[in-house]
Design a protein around this motif. Structure first.
Motif, short mmCIF file in Angstrom:
data_model
loop_
_atom_site.label_atom_id
_atom_site.label_comp_id
_atom_site.label_asym_id
_atom_site.label_seq_id
_atom_site.Cartn_x
_atom_site.Cartn_y
_atom_site.Cartn_z
N ARG A 158 -95.87 5.94 -54.05
CA ARG A 158 -96.28 6.17 -52.66
C ARG A 158 -97.76 6.56 -52.64
N ALA B 89 -90.67 7.43 -50.49
CA ALA B 89 -90.72 6.07 -51.02
C ALA B 89 -89.85 5.14 -50.17
N VAL C 250 -91.83 4.32 -47.17
CA VAL C 250 -92.90 3.36 -47.48
C VAL C 250 -92.33 1.96 -47.60
#
Length: 574
Positions: free
Chosen positions: A440, A557, A560
């Motif tokens: 990330r 994550a 993302v």
């Protein structure tokens, strides 16, 4: 002169019949034989409802059901049972013709010296004539003598029925008082349960705050000591154990009362077990135990909560590690089998060559705070809450769990059976290897946390990742900081000293541009109701303390990888 009780019983004008505890006829008087057109030799030794069945021509007949209920109440309560007026037709001739009859029955216990019910006296009054006289269109015959006889009999019946109605009224009053007492007891239990829940939740919160600071400090030490200091490993092991016991305290209360919330999804149970095995392998290695895993080649689909099923598996594996001596082996095997009532079952068996237990104690192992006797060299510890949680999770998924051992020193096995869902496409065979971390980018993060040690540790951990971190120790300071500069993420405690975290989230949602900043609640209060309140306040996720950087990175994550504007509801991560 001793009375002849058999003659007295036979001369009693009220029809009486004596039953044993199994409802078999053992004695009957002449009045009962006359009233029912039966013979003593044909009744003695026969079951009550074999001798006196319902009228098969009357589809609404309920005499057997009602009398059976009354008779069984007598040994259950040790008290007499008064029945309301009951229609119970009797066989009028060998040809199978039934005669309409009405009775007023009382069933009384005969007790031995220990107070045990040995027999039941079934006394009745034949009130058929009284009932029929009260029917519309029924008129007495003009014969004066017969009319007087019927009137006298009706008067006796009415008097008897009045007495019975008083008895029934008294029984109803006792039932009313018993129901009121039961209702009051239920209210008291609910109040006590709520008080216990509040205590456990508060205790969990108060424990999680210092644990969160310790967890962050240990992670910082790990980052600063890449080679790994021996003392760091000790700290991490003991901290993990404390966190597990804290979680068990809260989860056990919910599991035992069926109040664990499940976020169901269609999943492959192989992947859940493989992940649990991977996560616990270091614990087995440290304690010099071997862990083996066997999974089937095809998917085992289950409709369940991924987090709770992983928790259930981890508890069984942890239990196996505790009660197996160094050098011992624990195996987890997943198979499928046919269910007794049709369909399929996912059968997970965790077995080991550990200390075992007495077969008679198998069920008690699933009670709270019960532990198997410790064996030499196992170092077993814990609160005795892991297995009650296993049972609670299994039963909430419609499954069962059983424990088996042939005795101390023979090892043990724990078998969980869950219903299999309809098949899904084969995603491939899972392994217990770690999934690669999803990177990330660095973020601008605002931490709102009144615990100075924890706030400092959060800052240091996040800055190690390259994040730009601002810390506020109160809700008001956090609101001011959020309006003074743009942030990608706000991590906020809930129990702040001035403005509650939920109010902080509501104000930020009202004032910040949509889609700019994600809000995460980080709290020691982590029950399903707490997560729901966080969602209503505007948080995108609710994470439990102690928060690890790995848990935060997994959540970020996912965001993302799936950059939708905002997650729906409070995300749960453990």
């Amino acid at each position: 002169m001793t009375p002849d009780y058999r003659a007295l019983f036979d001369a009693t004008p009220s029809p009486c019949l004596v039953l044993d505890a199994g409802l078999r006829i053992v004695e009957v008087n002449q009045a009962y034989l006359s009233a029912t057109h039966t013979d003593r030799r044909a009744l003695i030794g026969r079951p009550m409802f074999d001798a006196f069945p319902d009228n098969p021509a009357d589809s609404a007949a309920d005499g057997v059901r009602n009398l059976s209920r009354s008779l069984r109440n007598v040994p259950a309560t040790g008290r007499h049972d008064v029945m309301a007026l009951q229609r119970y037709d009797i066989l009028a001739d060998p040809g199978g013709t039934f005669e309409e009859r009405y009775w007023s029955p009382v069933n009384a216990p005969v007790l031995d010296a220990d107070g045990t019910v040995t027999h039941i006296v079934h006394r009745v009054e034949d009130v058929t004539a009284f009932v029929l006289m009260r029917r519309p269109g029924q008129h007495p015959q003009p014969d004066a003598a017969a009319e007087r006889e019927r009137a006298e009999r009706a008067e006796r019946m009415e008097s008897d029925l009045f007495a019975r109605s008083r008895e029934v009224q008294e029984v109803n009053q006792r039932l009313l008082r018993a129901n009121e007492a039961l209702t009051a007891a239920g209210r008291t239990l609910r109040v006590q349960q709520q008080a216990k829940d509040r205590f456990i939740a508060t205790l969990s919160h108060e424990l999680r705050n210092p644990l969160a600071a310790l967890q962050a400090a240990v992670e910082l030490l790990a980052l600063d000591s890449p080679a790994g200091h021996p003392a760091l490993a000790v700290l991490q092991r003991q901290l993990t154990q404390m966190i597990r016991m804290t979680d068990d305290l809260l989860d056990t209360a919910k599991a035992l009362t069926g109040r664990l919330h499940l976020d169901r999804e269609r999943l492959d149970l192989r992947a859940v077990i493989a992940t649990a095995v991977h996560d616990i392998r270091p614990e087995y290695a440290r304690n010099h135990r071997e862990l083996r895993i066997s999974l089937p080649p095809r998917p085992v689909p289950v409709d369940g909560d991924r987090v709770r099923l992983a928790q259930m598996t981890a508890n069984l594996l942890s239990n196996g590690c505790k009660y197996t001596r160094p050098g011992g082996t624990v195996a987890v095997v997943l198979e499928t089998a046919d269910a007794p009532g049709g369909g399929g079952q996912a059968v997970t068996t965790v077995s080991g060559d550990g200390i075992g237990f007495g077969p008679a104690t198998a069920e008690t192992l699933f009670e709270a705070f019960v532990r198997a006797a410790e064996g030499a060299g196992t170092g077993a510890g814990g609160l005795g809450l892991g297995l009650p949680i296993v049972r609670g999770i299994a039963e909430l998924h419609g499954g069962t769990v059983r424990a088996h051992s042939d005795g101390p020193g023979t090892g043990a096995s724990f078998c969980v059976r869950l219903p299999v869902a309809p098949s899904a496409p084969d995603p491939g065979r899972p392994t217990d290897e770690a999934a690669p971390a999803v990177p990330r980018p660095p973020l601008r993060i605002l931490v709102i946390e009144d615990n100075t040690d924890l706030a400092t540790a959060y800052r240091a951990l996040l800055e190690q990742h390259g994040d730009a971190v601002t810390v506020s120790l109160t809700g008001r300071d956090g609101l001011a900081a959020a309006h003074a500069a743009p942030y990608d993420l706000v991590l906020s405690d809930l129990a702040l000293p001035d403005v509650h975290g939920h109010e902080v989230a509501r104000r930020l949602r009202e004032s910040l541009p949509p889609g700019r900043t994600r809000l995460i609640a980080v709290s020691g209060f982590s029950q399903d109701a707490d997560r729901a309140r966080s969602a209503r306040a505007g948080f995108d996720a609710h994470l439990a303390k102690p928060l690890t950087r790995a848990a935060l990175d997994r959540l970020l994550a996912r965001w993302v990888a799936d950059p939708t504007p905002w997650p729906q509801g409070p995300t749960r991560d453990h």
